[in-house]
Scaffold this active site. Structure first.
Site, PDB file in Angstrom:
ATOM      1  N   GLY A  27      22.880  34.442 -55.634  1.00 37.66           N
ATOM      2  CA  GLY A  27      21.960  34.143 -54.533  1.00 37.66           C
ATOM      3  C   GLY A  27      21.167  35.376 -54.130  1.00 37.66           C
ATOM      4  O   GLY A  27      20.853  35.576 -52.957  1.00 37.66           O
ATOM      5  N   ARG A  30      16.721  36.585 -52.749  1.00 36.73           N
ATOM      6  CA  ARG A  30      16.153  36.950 -51.438  1.00 36.73           C
ATOM      7  C   ARG A  30      17.288  37.067 -50.419  1.00 36.73           C
ATOM      8  O   ARG A  30      18.466  36.903 -50.757  1.00 36.73           O
ATOM      9  CB  ARG A  30      15.133  35.905 -50.992  1.00 36.73           C
ATOM     10  N   ASP A  77      22.388  27.949 -61.780  1.00 37.33           N
ATOM     11  CA  ASP A  77      22.910  27.232 -60.613  1.00 37.33           C
ATOM     12  C   ASP A  77      24.410  27.516 -60.562  1.00 37.33           C
ATOM     13  O   ASP A  77      25.153  27.139 -61.471  1.00 37.33           O
ATOM     14  CB  ASP A  77      22.642  25.731 -60.816  1.00 37.33           C
ATOM     15  N   VAL A  78      24.859  28.181 -59.495  1.00 39.11           N
ATOM     16  CA  VAL A  78      26.273  28.574 -59.434  1.00 39.11           C
ATOM     17  C   VAL A  78      27.215  27.372 -59.368  1.00 39.11           C
ATOM     18  O   VAL A  78      28.401  27.499 -59.649  1.00 39.11           O
ATOM     19  CB  VAL A  78      26.562  29.523 -58.241  1.00 39.11           C
ATOM     20  N   TYR A 168      29.218  22.356 -44.373  1.00 36.03           N
ATOM     21  CA  TYR A 168      29.075  23.813 -44.515  1.00 36.03           C
ATOM     22  C   TYR A 168      30.288  24.527 -43.915  1.00 36.03           C
ATOM     23  O   TYR A 168      30.884  25.409 -44.553  1.00 36.03           O
ATOM     24  CB  TYR A 168      27.787  24.236 -43.828  1.00 36.03           C
ATOM     25  N   ALA A 171      33.267  24.044 -46.188  1.00 34.71           N
ATOM     26  CA  ALA A 171      33.194  24.825 -47.427  1.00 34.71           C
ATOM     27  C   ALA A 171      33.440  26.310 -47.152  1.00 34.71           C
ATOM     28  O   ALA A 171      34.142  26.991 -47.909  1.00 34.71           O
ATOM     29  CB  ALA A 171      31.832  24.633 -48.093  1.00 34.71           C
ATOM     30  N   LYS A 172      32.871  26.814 -46.053  1.00 35.29           N
ATOM     31  CA  LYS A 172      33.025  28.251 -45.754  1.00 35.29           C
ATOM     32  C   LYS A 172      34.466  28.570 -45.336  1.00 35.29           C
ATOM     33  O   LYS A 172      34.962  29.680 -45.594  1.00 35.29           O
ATOM     34  CB  LYS A 172      32.031  28.671 -44.674  1.00 35.29           C
TER      35      LYS A 172
HETATM   36  P1  NAP Z   1      18.891  32.349 -48.137  1.00 34.39           P
HETATM   37  O1  NAP Z   1      17.852  33.261 -47.610  1.00 34.39           O
HETATM   38  O2  NAP Z   1      18.677  30.872 -48.082  1.00 34.39           O
HETATM   39  O3  NAP Z   1      19.188  32.803 -49.637  1.00 34.39           O
HETATM   40  C1  NAP Z   1      20.131  32.118 -50.404  1.00 34.39           C
HETATM   41  C2  NAP Z   1      19.834  32.350 -51.872  1.00 34.39           C
HETATM   42  O4  NAP Z   1      20.819  31.626 -52.621  1.00 34.39           O
HETATM   43  C3  NAP Z   1      18.458  31.810 -52.265  1.00 34.39           C
HETATM   44  O5  NAP Z   1      17.773  32.728 -53.085  1.00 34.39           O
HETATM   45  C4  NAP Z   1      18.814  30.546 -53.034  1.00 34.39           C
HETATM   46  O6  NAP Z   1      17.904  30.211 -54.061  1.00 34.39           O
HETATM   47  C5  NAP Z   1      20.151  30.913 -53.633  1.00 34.39           C
HETATM   48  N1  NAP Z   1      20.873  29.723 -54.032  1.00 34.39           N
HETATM   49  C6  NAP Z   1      21.020  28.583 -53.313  1.00 34.39           C
HETATM   50  N2  NAP Z   1      21.711  27.698 -54.022  1.00 34.39           N
HETATM   51  C7  NAP Z   1      22.000  28.285 -55.207  1.00 34.39           C
HETATM   52  C8  NAP Z   1      22.681  27.857 -56.371  1.00 34.39           C
HETATM   53  N3  NAP Z   1      23.197  26.624 -56.460  1.00 34.39           N
HETATM   54  N4  NAP Z   1      22.794  28.710 -57.409  1.00 34.39           N
HETATM   55  C9  NAP Z   1      22.246  29.946 -57.352  1.00 34.39           C
HETATM   56  N5  NAP Z   1      21.592  30.407 -56.278  1.00 34.39           N
HETATM   57  C10 NAP Z   1      21.459  29.575 -55.223  1.00 34.39           C
HETATM   58  O7  NAP Z   1      20.284  32.569 -47.425  1.00 34.39           O
HETATM   59  P2  NAP Z   1      20.946  33.856 -46.756  1.00 34.39           P
HETATM   60  O8  NAP Z   1      20.786  33.738 -45.301  1.00 34.39           O
HETATM   61  O9  NAP Z   1      20.549  35.097 -47.455  1.00 34.39           O
HETATM   62  O10 NAP Z   1      22.469  33.511 -47.050  1.00 34.39           O
HETATM   63  C11 NAP Z   1      23.259  34.158 -48.030  1.00 34.39           C
HETATM   64  C12 NAP Z   1      24.713  33.758 -47.799  1.00 34.39           C
HETATM   65  O11 NAP Z   1      25.097  34.140 -46.486  1.00 34.39           O
HETATM   66  C13 NAP Z   1      24.954  32.260 -47.895  1.00 34.39           C
HETATM   67  O12 NAP Z   1      26.194  32.036 -48.523  1.00 34.39           O
HETATM   68  C14 NAP Z   1      25.018  31.827 -46.451  1.00 34.39           C
HETATM   69  O13 NAP Z   1      25.793  30.668 -46.298  1.00 34.39           O
HETATM   70  C15 NAP Z   1      25.673  33.032 -45.823  1.00 34.39           C
HETATM   71  N6  NAP Z   1      25.429  33.161 -44.392  1.00 34.39           N
HETATM   72  C16 NAP Z   1      24.161  33.358 -43.909  1.00 34.39           C
HETATM   73  C17 NAP Z   1      23.976  33.475 -42.531  1.00 34.39           C
HETATM   74  C18 NAP Z   1      22.619  33.705 -41.923  1.00 34.39           C
HETATM   75  O14 NAP Z   1      22.528  33.713 -40.683  1.00 34.39           O
HETATM   76  N7  NAP Z   1      21.573  33.906 -42.689  1.00 34.39           N
HETATM   77  C19 NAP Z   1      25.072  33.398 -41.665  1.00 34.39           C
HETATM   78  C20 NAP Z   1      26.333  33.186 -42.210  1.00 34.39           C
HETATM   79  C21 NAP Z   1      26.499  33.084 -43.568  1.00 34.39           C
HETATM   80  P3  NAP Z   1      16.714  29.151 -53.801  1.00 34.39           P
HETATM   81  O15 NAP Z   1      15.757  29.866 -52.929  1.00 34.39           O
HETATM   82  O16 NAP Z   1      16.134  28.853 -55.142  1.00 34.39           O
HETATM   83  O17 NAP Z   1      17.368  27.962 -53.173  1.00 34.39           O
END
Ligand code: NAP
Length: 267
Positions: A27, A30, A77-78, A168, A171-172
């Protein structure tokens, strides 16, 4: 659309023999994953960037290489078991055997229980929980062989319950159980496993939440910051900093832990 296991090796020379650690970050096109990949590369690791988004993967890799690091992009795709196996094989062939794994890819769409479709449940569990299982199972043999490894799973404060997203949150929470089980099973091989549970972090994920609520993103952040003890929302670099510590050689006695990176305590 991801081409299963399609990888673009931009740094094909195998440096593993020269002591450079190889990291896989999922992931990482970005958001948090991209920040983690850049941070680890900046600390001297060769980084394989896995994501669905081919252009985003390439951008992260280009940024790392521009900074003098080594990286390769891998579109996969993971939640696709076969694609993960192919990706890890290609990474190993191009960069060397990985001994650092950051399972960061995640999705968290809105999910009211009564309206939650079974296929959405499976998709969310597939990416957030099955994905880390597939990656860890594929990478662990290299860690076991090396007698050293670092696994970091990116969970969420939603693991303690999420009123808007039952799939969500579930899963987490499962990812935390997975992490602790890994720590117990793999510790004797010199492998640690820890979870990072972020609170609100600025990314496309939180941008999407603001859009869903019909809020301007800056206003959404201001409102969120009000209930965060340190008075601000998180940045991807906050998570990257924590990941950097957990994968370091010095963190070898820290395992099976959940580090809440949320600007305050989480119950
Ligand atoms: P994000 O900006 O949506 O980035 C997630 C990345 O994962 C995207 O590049 C996405 O690709 C990729 N992805 C999604 N599904 C995938 C798959 N099946 N296989 C491979 N890559 C995949 O999210 P983020 O905020 O950086 O979040 C990163 C992690 O932190 C996630 O696990 C999220 O649950 C966790 N998290 C985030 C927050 C928050 O506030 N942001 C808080 C708690 C936890 P696409 O763009 O192509 O979909």
């Amino acid at each position: 659309m991801a081409t299963p296991g399609r990888c673009a090796g931009l740094a094909p020379m195998n440096h593993a023999a020269h002591g450079q650690r190889i990291a896989v970050v999922t992931g990482a096109a970005r958001g948090i994953g991209a920040a983690v990949a850049r941070r680890l590369a900046g600390e001297g690791l060769a980084v394989a960037v896995i994501d669905l988004d081919e252009a985003g993967c390439a951008a992260t890799v280009e940024a790392i290489i521009a900074d003098g690091g080594r990286a390769m992009a891998c579109t996969a795709d993971v939640s696709d078991e076969a694609a993960v196996i192919v990706a890890v094989a290609r990474i190993t062939a191009a960069l060397g055997p990985p001994t650092v794994l950051v399972n960061n890819a995640g999705i968290g769409p809105q999910a009211d229980l009564v309206e939650l479709a079974t296929h959405q449940w499976h998709t969310v569990v597939g990416v957030n929980l099955n994905g880390p299982f597939f990656l860890t199972r594929a990478v662990a043999p290299y860690m076991i062989e090396a007698g050293w490894g670092r696994i970091v799973n990116v969970s969420s404060i939603s693991a303690v319950g999420d009123a808007d997203r039952v799939d969500y949150g579930s899963a987490k929470a499962g990812l935390i159980g997975f992490t602790k089980s890994l720590a117990l099973q793999l510790g004797r091989h010199g492998i640690t496993a820890n979870a990072i549970a972020p609170g609100f972090v600025v990314s496309d994920m939180t941008r999407a939440t603001a859009r869903r609520l019909g809020r301007d993103f800056a206003e959404h952040q201001r409102l969120a910051a009000r209930s965060i003890p340190v008075g601000r929302v998180g940045r991807p670099e906050d998570i990257a900093h924590t990941a950097s510590y957990l994968v370091s050689a010095e963190a070898g006695f820290v395992s099976g832990q959940v580090v809440y990176v949320a600007g305050g305590p989480v119950d």
